[in-house]
Scaffold this active site. Structure first.
Site, PDB file in Angstrom:
ATOM      1  N   LYS A  99     103.862   6.669  98.706  1.00 20.66           N
ATOM      2  CA  LYS A  99     104.252   7.959  97.828  1.00 20.66           C
ATOM      3  C   LYS A  99     102.326   7.433  96.784  1.00 20.66           C
ATOM      4  O   LYS A  99     102.209   6.388  95.950  1.00 20.66           O
ATOM      5  CB  LYS A  99     105.544   7.794  96.629  1.00 20.66           C
ATOM      6  CG  LYS A  99     105.413   8.321  95.766  1.00 20.66           C
ATOM      7  CD  LYS A  99     105.969   7.946  94.804  1.00 20.66           C
ATOM      8  CE  LYS A  99     105.851   8.840  93.265  1.00 20.66           C
ATOM      9  NZ  LYS A  99     106.594   8.867  91.916  1.00 20.66           N
ATOM     10  N   ALA A 186     110.087  13.024  89.266  1.00 18.94           N
ATOM     11  CA  ALA A 186     109.736  13.332  88.213  1.00 18.94           C
ATOM     12  C   ALA A 186     109.892  14.228  87.323  1.00 18.94           C
ATOM     13  O   ALA A 186     110.630  15.464  87.267  1.00 18.94           O
ATOM     14  CB  ALA A 186     108.184  13.189  87.656  1.00 18.94           C
ATOM     15  N   GLY A 187     110.608  14.022  85.949  1.00 22.38           N
ATOM     16  CA  GLY A 187     111.163  14.347  85.257  1.00 22.38           C
ATOM     17  C   GLY A 187     113.033  14.948  85.194  1.00 22.38           C
ATOM     18  O   GLY A 187     113.617  15.242  83.978  1.00 22.38           O
ATOM     19  N   ASN A 208     113.688   8.241  89.089  1.00 25.10           N
ATOM     20  CA  ASN A 208     113.929   6.326  88.956  1.00 25.10           C
ATOM     21  C   ASN A 208     114.716   6.605  88.123  1.00 25.10           C
ATOM     22  O   ASN A 208     116.370   6.662  87.567  1.00 25.10           O
ATOM     23  CB  ASN A 208     113.060   6.055  88.995  1.00 25.10           C
ATOM     24  CG  ASN A 208     113.308   4.628  88.754  1.00 25.10           C
ATOM     25  OD1 ASN A 208     111.921   4.137  88.801  1.00 25.10           O
ATOM     26  ND2 ASN A 208     114.157   3.838  88.454  1.00 25.10           N
TER      27      ASN A 208
END
Length: 257
Positions: A99, A186-187, A208
């Protein structure tokens, strides 16, 4: 749904939830969250984990026979730095998948698109399966795909912000024009965000902090699993048309008046 499989670079995955390993209060909680999430792909920051397997490591809590490890280049600010980190992950036996993150701004953690593209080209030539974290821009996503990226991972919002999908139109446009999988990265802050992302038609969601930062990380991991599955099913089902005015749920034809 049993036949609805995500395929990246020829490898099939049943779960469309990708889960990170940072920020948990302890490794035991992380392991429990991974278990209930149903995730198969687990991301690990190469620069933030003990790679010497003779020493105690977070990796001791991740069964490589059960999970597919996806090393990431978190914390890298140049193409060269990210390339070296990816090579290190492969050399220590983690994976030849990566990644790819190349950060361009320290405060927002937005990606450096130019450096990201440069690193993608180099790593693809070296045989890596590259999944680059990028902004929600179709043009850059297309360049990464043309450079050989196995998937593109546009951000839903800044890393760790928990703000949810801020630009659904951009995400849906990227999905429309890509031929490789699109994974929102993300977010995501709560289950509704994950469901919303999947309803846009993307192929998966990586998170995460949305799990690790919850008051009950294990329970949130369970919620995220259900949200990703529900969002995928809703997308495949096809939502009803939106209308300006009301429409009776029961037919009026034949009603006794």
């Amino acid at each position: 749904m049993s036949t609805d499989t995500l395929v990246i670079a020829g490898r099939p995955f049943k779960s469309r939830l990708f889960l990170g390993t940072g920020k948990y209060k302890d490794n035991a909680t992380m392991a429990q969250a991974l278990e209930v999430s149903g995730a198969e792909v687990i991301t690990v920051a190469v620069r933030r984990v003990e790679l010497d397997r003779t020493k105690a490591s977070m990796l001791d809590f991740i069964d490589p026979k059960k999970y597919f490890l996806l090393p990431n280049t978190a914390g890298c600010y140049t193409a060269d730095e990210a390339i070296r980190t990816a090579r290190l992950g492969r050399e220590v036996g983690m994976s030849d998948w990566v990644k790819l993150e190349v950060i361009g701004d320290e405060k927002t953690l937005f990606p450096d698109n130019e450096a990201l593209l440069q690193a993608t080209k180099v790593l693809v030539k070296e045989g890596f399966t590259v999944l680059p974290y990028t902004n929600d821009d179709l043009v850059n996503a297309r360049k990464l795909q043309d450079a050989g990226a196995a998937a593109v991972m546009p951000l839903g919002a800044p890393i760790g912000s928990g703000m949810g999908i801020q630009n659904p139109v951009a995400i849906s446009i990227i999905k429309e024009f890509m031929t490789v999988p699109v994974i929102v990265d993300a977010g995501v802050g709560t289950a509704g965000d994950a469901c919303r992302a999947m309803e846009l038609g993307v192929d998966g969601v990586l998170m995460n902090t949305g799990v690790a930062g919850a008051k009950d990380a294990v329970l949130m991991a369970s919620a995220m699993r259900k949200a990703v599955e529900a969002g995928r099913e809703a997308f495949l089902a096809g939502r009803m048309p939106m209308k300006r005015y009301a429409s009776a749920s029961s037919p009026v034809e034949g009603v006794v008046r």
